[in-house]
Structure formats: C-alpha cells, structure tokens
Design a protein around this motif. Sequence first.
Motif, PDB file in Angstrom:
ATOM      1  N   LYS A  34       0.825  -1.213   0.000  1.00 11.04           N
ATOM      2  CA  LYS A  34       0.000   0.000   0.000  1.00 11.04           C
ATOM      3  C   LYS A  34       0.857   1.260   0.000  1.00 11.04           C
ATOM      4  CE  LYS A  34      -3.768  -1.942   2.808  1.00 11.04           C
ATOM      5  NZ  LYS A  34      -4.447  -1.844   4.119  1.00 11.04           N
ATOM      6  N   CYS A  35       2.131   1.118   0.312  1.00 15.53           N
ATOM      7  CA  CYS A  35       2.992   2.278   0.515  1.00 15.53           C
ATOM      8  C   CYS A  35       4.078   2.398  -0.555  1.00 15.53           C
ATOM      9  CB  CYS A  35       3.665   2.203   1.890  1.00 15.53           C
ATOM     10  SG  CYS A  35       2.648   1.449   3.178  1.00 15.53           S
ATOM     11  N   GLN A  37       4.202   2.810  -3.622  1.00 14.72           N
ATOM     12  CA  GLN A  37       4.038   3.857  -4.621  1.00 14.72           C
ATOM     13  C   GLN A  37       4.900   5.072  -4.238  1.00 14.72           C
ATOM     14  OE1 GLN A  37      -0.016   5.212  -4.567  1.00 14.72           O
ATOM     15  NE2 GLN A  37       0.457   6.957  -5.872  1.00 14.72           N
ATOM     16  N   CYS A  38       5.020   5.318  -2.949  1.00 14.08           N
ATOM     17  CA  CYS A  38       5.771   6.500  -2.514  1.00 14.08           C
ATOM     18  C   CYS A  38       6.982   6.183  -1.632  1.00 14.08           C
ATOM     19  CB  CYS A  38       4.854   7.446  -1.757  1.00 14.08           C
ATOM     20  SG  CYS A  38       3.361   7.876  -2.668  1.00 14.08           S
ATOM     21  N   HIS A  39       7.049   5.002  -1.058  1.00 15.27           N
ATOM     22  CA  HIS A  39       8.153   4.706  -0.133  1.00 15.27           C
ATOM     23  C   HIS A  39       8.928   3.451  -0.518  1.00 15.27           C
ATOM     24  CE1 HIS A  39       6.747   7.741   2.622  1.00 15.27           C
ATOM     25  NE2 HIS A  39       5.565   7.194   2.696  1.00 15.27           N
ATOM     26  N   TRP A  44      13.742   3.538   5.775  1.00 13.00           N
ATOM     27  CA  TRP A  44      13.866   3.622   7.229  1.00 13.00           C
ATOM     28  C   TRP A  44      14.823   2.567   7.763  1.00 13.00           C
ATOM     29  CZ3 TRP A  44       9.132   4.770   4.914  1.00 13.00           C
ATOM     30  CH2 TRP A  44       8.652   6.056   5.155  1.00 13.00           C
ATOM     31  N   LEU A  55       5.225   5.812  15.138  1.00 14.81           N
ATOM     32  CA  LEU A  55       5.065   6.886  14.153  1.00 14.81           C
ATOM     33  C   LEU A  55       3.929   6.562  13.175  1.00 14.81           C
ATOM     34  CD1 LEU A  55       6.103   9.520  12.873  1.00 14.81           C
ATOM     35  CD2 LEU A  55       7.798   8.161  11.640  1.00 14.81           C
ATOM     36  N   ILE A  56       3.911   5.325  12.664  1.00 12.96           N
ATOM     37  CA  ILE A  56       2.853   4.938  11.717  1.00 12.96           C
ATOM     38  C   ILE A  56       1.493   4.957  12.415  1.00 12.96           C
ATOM     39  CG2 ILE A  56       2.012   3.127  10.165  1.00 12.96           C
ATOM     40  CD1 ILE A  56       4.949   2.210   9.817  1.00 12.96           C
ATOM     41  N   ILE A  59       0.267   8.386  12.456  1.00  8.13           N
ATOM     42  CA  ILE A  59      -0.222   8.805  11.136  1.00  8.13           C
ATOM     43  C   ILE A  59      -1.640   8.273  10.925  1.00  8.13           C
ATOM     44  CG2 ILE A  59       0.069   8.558   8.642  1.00  8.13           C
ATOM     45  CD1 ILE A  59       3.101   8.469   9.087  1.00  8.13           C
ATOM     46  N   VAL A  64      -0.118  12.647  13.143  1.00 10.27           N
ATOM     47  CA  VAL A  64       1.035  13.103  12.375  1.00 10.27           C
ATOM     48  C   VAL A  64       0.567  13.323  10.948  1.00 10.27           C
ATOM     49  CG1 VAL A  64       3.277  12.410  11.407  1.00 10.27           C
ATOM     50  CG2 VAL A  64       2.767  11.963  13.818  1.00 10.27           C
ATOM     51  N   HIS A  66       0.334  13.484   7.077  1.00  5.65           N
ATOM     52  CA  HIS A  66       0.863  12.612   6.027  1.00  5.65           C
ATOM     53  C   HIS A  66       0.173  12.984   4.721  1.00  5.65           C
ATOM     54  CE1 HIS A  66       1.357   8.671   3.848  1.00  5.65           C
ATOM     55  NE2 HIS A  66       2.569   8.849   4.304  1.00  5.65           N
ATOM     56  N   ARG A  67       0.853  12.778   3.647  1.00  3.42           N
ATOM     57  CA  ARG A  67       0.362  13.137   2.319  1.00  3.42           C
ATOM     58  C   ARG A  67      -1.009  12.530   2.023  1.00  3.42           C
ATOM     59  NH1 ARG A  67       3.835  13.570  -2.341  1.00  3.42           N
ATOM     60  NH2 ARG A  67       2.609  13.352  -4.226  1.00  3.42           N
ATOM     61  N   THR A  68      -1.168  11.242   2.375  1.00  5.22           N
ATOM     62  CA  THR A  68      -2.449  10.579   2.110  1.00  5.22           C
ATOM     63  C   THR A  68      -2.979  10.021   3.420  1.00  5.22           C
ATOM     64  OG1 THR A  68      -1.248   8.537   1.686  1.00  5.22           O
ATOM     65  CG2 THR A  68      -1.878   9.826  -0.240  1.00  5.22           C
ATOM     66  N   ILE A  70      -3.874   7.080   5.594  1.00  6.45           N
ATOM     67  CA  ILE A  70      -3.546   5.663   5.532  1.00  6.45           C
ATOM     68  C   ILE A  70      -4.376   4.891   6.536  1.00  6.45           C
ATOM     69  CG2 ILE A  70      -1.278   5.897   4.444  1.00  6.45           C
ATOM     70  CD1 ILE A  70       0.069   5.563   7.059  1.00  6.45           C
ATOM     71  N   LEU A  72      -4.668   1.223   8.274  1.00  6.47           N
ATOM     72  CA  LEU A  72      -4.003  -0.051   8.543  1.00  6.47           C
ATOM     73  C   LEU A  72      -4.506  -0.615   9.858  1.00  6.47           C
ATOM     74  CD1 LEU A  72      -0.327   1.138   7.853  1.00  6.47           C
ATOM     75  CD2 LEU A  72      -1.664  -0.301   6.318  1.00  6.47           C
ATOM     76  N   TRP A  84      10.102  -2.665   7.439  1.00  4.62           N
ATOM     77  CA  TRP A  84      10.879  -1.472   7.101  1.00  4.62           C
ATOM     78  C   TRP A  84      12.070  -1.305   8.032  1.00  4.62           C
ATOM     79  CZ3 TRP A  84       6.685   2.827   5.917  1.00  4.62           C
ATOM     80  CH2 TRP A  84       6.162   2.588   4.628  1.00  4.62           C
TER      81      TRP A  84
HETATM   82  C1  HEC Z   1       0.872   9.116  -2.243  1.00  2.00           C
HETATM   83  C2  HEC Z   1       2.189   8.927  -1.647  1.00  2.00           C
HETATM   84  C3  HEC Z   1       2.309   8.215  -0.331  1.00  2.00           C
HETATM   85  C4  HEC Z   1       1.806   6.973   0.025  1.00  2.00           C
HETATM   86  C5  HEC Z   1       0.951   6.014  -0.790  1.00  2.00           C
HETATM   87  C6  HEC Z   1       2.304   6.728   1.365  1.00  2.00           C
HETATM   88  N1  HEC Z   1       3.077   7.772   1.792  1.00  2.00           N
HETATM   89 FE1  HEC Z   1       4.057   7.915   3.584  1.00  2.00          FE
HETATM   90  N2  HEC Z   1       4.765   9.767   3.089  1.00  2.00           N
HETATM   91  C7  HEC Z   1       4.543  10.406   1.859  1.00  2.00           C
HETATM   92  C8  HEC Z   1       5.281  11.668   1.850  1.00  2.00           C
HETATM   93  C9  HEC Z   1       5.323  12.659   0.680  1.00  2.00           C
HETATM   94  C10 HEC Z   1       5.927  11.767   3.111  1.00  2.00           C
HETATM   95  C11 HEC Z   1       6.833  12.900   3.607  1.00  2.00           C
HETATM   96  C12 HEC Z   1       8.201  12.819   2.983  1.00  2.00           C
HETATM   97  C13 HEC Z   1       8.951  11.590   3.383  1.00  2.00           C
HETATM   98  O1  HEC Z   1       9.269  11.404   4.581  1.00  2.00           O
HETATM   99  O2  HEC Z   1       9.239  10.736   2.495  1.00  2.00           O
HETATM  100  C14 HEC Z   1       5.602  10.559   3.849  1.00  2.00           C
HETATM  101  C15 HEC Z   1       6.064  10.275   5.109  1.00  2.00           C
HETATM  102  C16 HEC Z   1       5.833   9.098   5.794  1.00  2.00           C
HETATM  103  C17 HEC Z   1       6.373   8.764   7.076  1.00  2.00           C
HETATM  104  C18 HEC Z   1       7.295   9.654   7.917  1.00  2.00           C
HETATM  105  C19 HEC Z   1       6.434  10.641   8.667  1.00  2.00           C
HETATM  106  C20 HEC Z   1       7.260  11.552   9.563  1.00  2.00           C
HETATM  107  O3  HEC Z   1       6.657  12.502  10.083  1.00  2.00           O
HETATM  108  O4  HEC Z   1       8.457  11.309   9.742  1.00  2.00           O
HETATM  109  C21 HEC Z   1       5.922   7.527   7.416  1.00  2.00           C
HETATM  110  C22 HEC Z   1       6.228   6.724   8.669  1.00  2.00           C
HETATM  111  C23 HEC Z   1       5.071   7.084   6.329  1.00  2.00           C
HETATM  112  N3  HEC Z   1       5.033   8.048   5.360  1.00  2.00           N
HETATM  113  C24 HEC Z   1       4.398   5.876   6.315  1.00  2.00           C
HETATM  114  C25 HEC Z   1       3.614   5.419   5.263  1.00  2.00           C
HETATM  115  C26 HEC Z   1       2.941   4.147   5.253  1.00  2.00           C
HETATM  116  C27 HEC Z   1       2.992   3.115   6.371  1.00  2.00           C
HETATM  117  C28 HEC Z   1       2.281   4.057   4.062  1.00  2.00           C
HETATM  118  C29 HEC Z   1       1.443   2.896   3.532  1.00  2.00           C
HETATM  119  C30 HEC Z   1       0.358   2.414   4.343  1.00  2.00           C
HETATM  120  C31 HEC Z   1       2.543   5.284   3.337  1.00  2.00           C
HETATM  121  N4  HEC Z   1       3.357   6.087   4.091  1.00  2.00           N
HETATM  122  C32 HEC Z   1       2.031   5.565   2.074  1.00  2.00           C
HETATM  123  C33 HEC Z   1       3.794   9.933   0.821  1.00  2.00           C
HETATM  124  C34 HEC Z   1       3.103   8.715   0.799  1.00  2.00           C
END
Ligand code: HEC
Length: 89
Positions: A34-35, A37-39, A44, A55-56, A59, A64, A66-68, A70, A72, A84
């Motif tokens: 699920k993640c 696409q961007c991570h 980590w 942290l998760i 979110i 916290v 977050h862009r989208t 989430i 879970l 991770w």
């Molecule tokens: C559409 C893009 C996208 C998706 C899908 C996505 N993320 Fe992120 N996430 C980001 C961005 C942009 C950031 C901020 C920049 C970075 O730390 O990479 C971020 C940051 C984070 C952080 C760090 C937050 C912080 O404050 O330090 C965590 C943890 C995280 N994402 C977890 C997840 C998890 C778990 C999933 C899947 C369930 C997920 N992300 C899916 C775009 C996304």
Amino acid sequence: MQIVYSVLLMALIAFVYSDAHAADTQAGRAAAQKCVQCHEADDWEGEDAASLESLIKDIVAGKVKHRTKIDLTPAEIANIAAYWGSGGR
Ligand code: HEC
C-alpha cells in the motif's frame, strides 16, 4: 539430563521466536504494498521498529500529518514497522 532439557528448550524458543519474526516481516512486505508507490522499503533502514510502529500509528490516528490518509490494522502497522525497520529484508 536437566541441562539437556534446558538447552533443547532454549533452542525451541529461539526457533519459534525467529520464525515468528520472519512471518512478521513477510506479512509486512505484503502490507507495505500500500505504501510502495511512494516509499522504498529501505527508507527507514536502521530505524528502531518500535519507534517506526508508533510513528505509523500516529499517522493512522491522524496525529502526524501525512500526504495521504492511511488505513491499517494494528497488526499491519507492526508488520510494516518490522519489515521497514529491517531495511526490507
Ligand atoms: C501518495 C504517496 C504516499 C503513500 C501512498 C504513502 N506515503 Fe508515507 N509519506 C509520503 C510523503 C510525501 C511523506 C513525507 C516525505 C517523506 O518522509 O518521504 C511521507 C512520510 C511518511 C512517514 C514519515 C512521517 C514523519 O513525520 O516522519 C511515514 C512513517 C510514512 N510516510 C508511512 C507510510 C505508510 C505506512 C504508508 C502505507 C500504508 C505510506 N506512508 C504511504 C507519501 C506517501
């Protein structure tokens, strides 16, 4: 004889524990789809799984930013954190 049993018991505990850990990271790999696409899984690497998990959790709870949004389950969060935190291995 006592010592043989203790050694066997410890080996069994170590086996069960390592196996449970492997299952967690495997499930985490699946849940982290699920993640991806961007991570990257190794974003980590070296991060402590427990702090990653909290942290998760924050979110998911919306505490916290977050862009989208989430979504879970607690088990998925723990598994992704284990996966991770191990750098995707
Ligand atoms: C559409 C893009 C996208 C998706 C899908 C996505 N993320 Fe992120 N996430 C980001 C961005 C942009 C950031 C901020 C920049 C970075 O730390 O990479 C971020 C940051 C984070 C952080 C760090 C937050 C912080 O404050 O330090 C965590 C943890 C995280 N994402 C977890 C997840 C998890 C778990 C999933 C899947 C369930 C997920 N992300 C899916 C775009 C996304």
